[in-house]
Design a protein around this motif. Structure first.
Motif, PDB file in Angstrom:
ATOM      1  N   ASN A  51       0.806  -1.377  -0.025  1.00  0.00           N
ATOM      2  CA  ASN A  51      -0.014   0.032  -0.019  1.00  0.00           C
ATOM      3  C   ASN A  51       0.997   1.290   0.167  1.00  0.00           C
ATOM      4  O   ASN A  51       0.571   2.289   0.605  1.00  0.00           O
ATOM      5  CB  ASN A  51      -0.989  -0.138   1.194  1.00  0.00           C
ATOM      6  N   TYR A  52       1.610   1.295  -0.968  1.00  0.00           N
ATOM      7  CA  TYR A  52       2.614   2.540  -1.253  1.00  0.00           C
ATOM      8  C   TYR A  52       1.926   3.589  -1.671  1.00  0.00           C
ATOM      9  O   TYR A  52       1.304   3.485  -2.696  1.00  0.00           O
ATOM     10  CB  TYR A  52       3.867   2.181  -1.905  1.00  0.00           C
ATOM     11  N   ARG A  53       1.870   4.993  -0.985  1.00  0.00           N
ATOM     12  CA  ARG A  53       1.204   5.920  -1.479  1.00  0.00           C
ATOM     13  C   ARG A  53       2.129   7.176  -1.501  1.00  0.00           C
ATOM     14  O   ARG A  53       3.011   7.214  -0.595  1.00  0.00           O
ATOM     15  CB  ARG A  53       0.070   6.384  -0.536  1.00  0.00           C
ATOM     16  N   THR A  54       1.636   7.784  -2.636  1.00  0.00           N
ATOM     17  CA  THR A  54       2.663   9.248  -2.948  1.00  0.00           C
ATOM     18  C   THR A  54       2.039  10.068  -2.009  1.00  0.00           C
ATOM     19  O   THR A  54       1.143  10.251  -1.701  1.00  0.00           O
ATOM     20  CB  THR A  54       2.729   9.642  -4.332  1.00  0.00           C
ATOM     21  N   PRO A  55       2.855  11.092  -1.325  1.00  0.00           N
ATOM     22  CA  PRO A  55       2.565  12.417  -0.688  1.00  0.00           C
ATOM     23  C   PRO A  55       1.410  13.333  -1.440  1.00  0.00           C
ATOM     24  O   PRO A  55       1.766  13.325  -2.712  1.00  0.00           O
ATOM     25  CB  PRO A  55       3.726  12.818  -0.154  1.00  0.00           C
ATOM     26  N   GLY A  56       0.575  13.823  -0.829  1.00  0.00           N
ATOM     27  CA  GLY A  56      -0.200  15.034  -1.526  1.00  0.00           C
ATOM     28  C   GLY A  56      -1.505  14.499  -1.969  1.00  0.00           C
ATOM     29  O   GLY A  56      -1.636  13.140  -2.170  1.00  0.00           O
ATOM     30  N   ARG A  57      -2.162  15.150  -2.308  1.00  0.00           N
ATOM     31  CA  ARG A  57      -3.552  14.908  -3.238  1.00  0.00           C
ATOM     32  C   ARG A  57      -3.203  14.486  -4.569  1.00  0.00           C
ATOM     33  O   ARG A  57      -2.811  15.116  -5.185  1.00  0.00           O
ATOM     34  CB  ARG A  57      -4.147  16.007  -2.885  1.00  0.00           C
ATOM     35  N   GLY A  58      -3.906  13.724  -5.209  1.00  0.00           N
ATOM     36  CA  GLY A  58      -4.049  13.417  -6.528  1.00  0.00           C
ATOM     37  C   GLY A  58      -2.900  12.435  -6.798  1.00  0.00           C
ATOM     38  O   GLY A  58      -2.667  12.290  -8.123  1.00  0.00           O
ATOM     39  N   GLY A  59      -2.197  11.828  -6.067  1.00  0.00           N
ATOM     40  CA  GLY A  59      -1.032  11.130  -6.307  1.00  0.00           C
ATOM     41  C   GLY A  59      -1.384   9.342  -6.754  1.00  0.00           C
ATOM     42  O   GLY A  59      -2.665   9.307  -6.699  1.00  0.00           O
ATOM     43  N   GLY A  60      -0.592   8.587  -6.580  1.00  0.00           N
ATOM     44  CA  GLY A  60      -0.801   7.378  -6.903  1.00  0.00           C
ATOM     45  C   GLY A  60      -0.981   6.422  -5.673  1.00  0.00           C
ATOM     46  O   GLY A  60      -0.229   6.748  -4.638  1.00  0.00           O
TER      47      GLY A  60
ATOM     48  N   ALA B  96       3.367   6.655  -9.064  1.00  0.00           N
ATOM     49  CA  ALA B  96       3.846   6.154  -7.833  1.00  0.00           C
ATOM     50  C   ALA B  96       5.147   5.409  -7.858  1.00  0.00           C
ATOM     51  O   ALA B  96       5.918   5.371  -6.964  1.00  0.00           O
ATOM     52  CB  ALA B  96       2.640   5.328  -7.132  1.00  0.00           C
ATOM     53  N   ALA B  97       5.257   4.576  -8.849  1.00  0.00           N
ATOM     54  CA  ALA B  97       6.559   3.824  -9.014  1.00  0.00           C
ATOM     55  C   ALA B  97       7.724   4.617  -9.221  1.00  0.00           C
ATOM     56  O   ALA B  97       8.708   4.547  -8.491  1.00  0.00           O
ATOM     57  CB  ALA B  97       6.058   2.772 -10.259  1.00  0.00           C
ATOM     58  N   ARG B  98       7.553   5.706 -10.010  1.00  0.00           N
ATOM     59  CA  ARG B  98       8.707   6.662 -10.265  1.00  0.00           C
ATOM     60  C   ARG B  98       9.057   7.273  -8.871  1.00  0.00           C
ATOM     61  O   ARG B  98      10.175   7.457  -8.665  1.00  0.00           O
ATOM     62  CB  ARG B  98       8.127   7.738 -11.458  1.00  0.00           C
ATOM     63  N   HIS B  99       7.894   7.858  -8.281  1.00  0.00           N
ATOM     64  CA  HIS B  99       8.053   8.511  -6.814  1.00  0.00           C
ATOM     65  C   HIS B  99       8.931   7.246  -5.780  1.00  0.00           C
ATOM     66  O   HIS B  99       9.858   7.801  -5.172  1.00  0.00           O
ATOM     67  CB  HIS B  99       6.767   8.662  -6.222  1.00  0.00           C
ATOM     68  N   PHE B 100       8.500   6.040  -5.940  1.00  0.00           N
ATOM     69  CA  PHE B 100       9.191   5.052  -5.026  1.00  0.00           C
ATOM     70  C   PHE B 100      10.470   4.827  -5.503  1.00  0.00           C
ATOM     71  O   PHE B 100      11.449   4.817  -4.509  1.00  0.00           O
ATOM     72  CB  PHE B 100       8.414   3.644  -5.344  1.00  0.00           C
ATOM     73  N   LEU B 101      10.759   4.971  -6.868  1.00  0.00           N
ATOM     74  CA  LEU B 101      12.330   4.574  -7.152  1.00  0.00           C
ATOM     75  C   LEU B 101      13.160   5.834  -7.066  1.00  0.00           C
ATOM     76  O   LEU B 101      14.468   5.721  -7.209  1.00  0.00           O
ATOM     77  CB  LEU B 101      12.345   4.104  -8.534  1.00  0.00           C
TER      78      LEU B 101
END
Length: 129
Positions: free
Chosen positions: A40-49, A93-98
């Motif tokens: 359940n990885y979530r990007t910060p902020g609104r409208g992320g993945g 979200a994947a780009r943010h995670f990496l």
């Protein structure tokens, strides 16, 4: 498997059904040799993945997994519900995670569809383009 929570009228909640589906998909993928990196990885902020499961293959490939569960296979089934908009959010979200990785590993986007008795694992279901 976790206890499924009930709402006030005794119905299983959508969140509980989703969590149970993710549990089932995670157990299936671990039995195939994948290792859980994050759930359940979530990007910060609104409208992320959001990504249901982030797993890693024995060869080092990072696998971003979308889990879909449906009680019926109408309209193409569970896997067909991962449309372009959802794919874009997962890729974001994947780009943010990496971003935190020093060296980018090979990566792919899989879908685990839970319909019927056996999970259906669609490897490389879509790409980042």
């Amino acid at each position: 498997m976790q206890f499924l929570k009930k709402d006030r009228v005794g119905q299983t909640t959508t969140k509980a059904r989703g969590d149970a589906g993710e549990d089932e998909a995670m157990a299936f993928l671990q039995a195939q040799g994948l290792r859980l990196l994050q759930r359940n990885y979530r990007t910060p902020g609104r409208g992320g993945g959001e990504i249901d499961l982030i797993m890693q293959c024995q060869d080092g490939t990072v696998v971003f997994v979308e889990v879909r569960k449906r009680s019926r296979a109408d309209f193409g089934g569970a896997a067909a519900t991962v449309g372009m908009h959802k794919q874009r959010r997962i890729v974001y979200a994947a780009r943010h995670f990496l971003l935190t990785w020093r060296h980018l590993p090979p990566a792919r986007f899989d879908v685990v569809s839970l319909e019927g008795r056996e999970p259906q694992w669609l490897q490389a279901a879509f790409d980042a383009s």
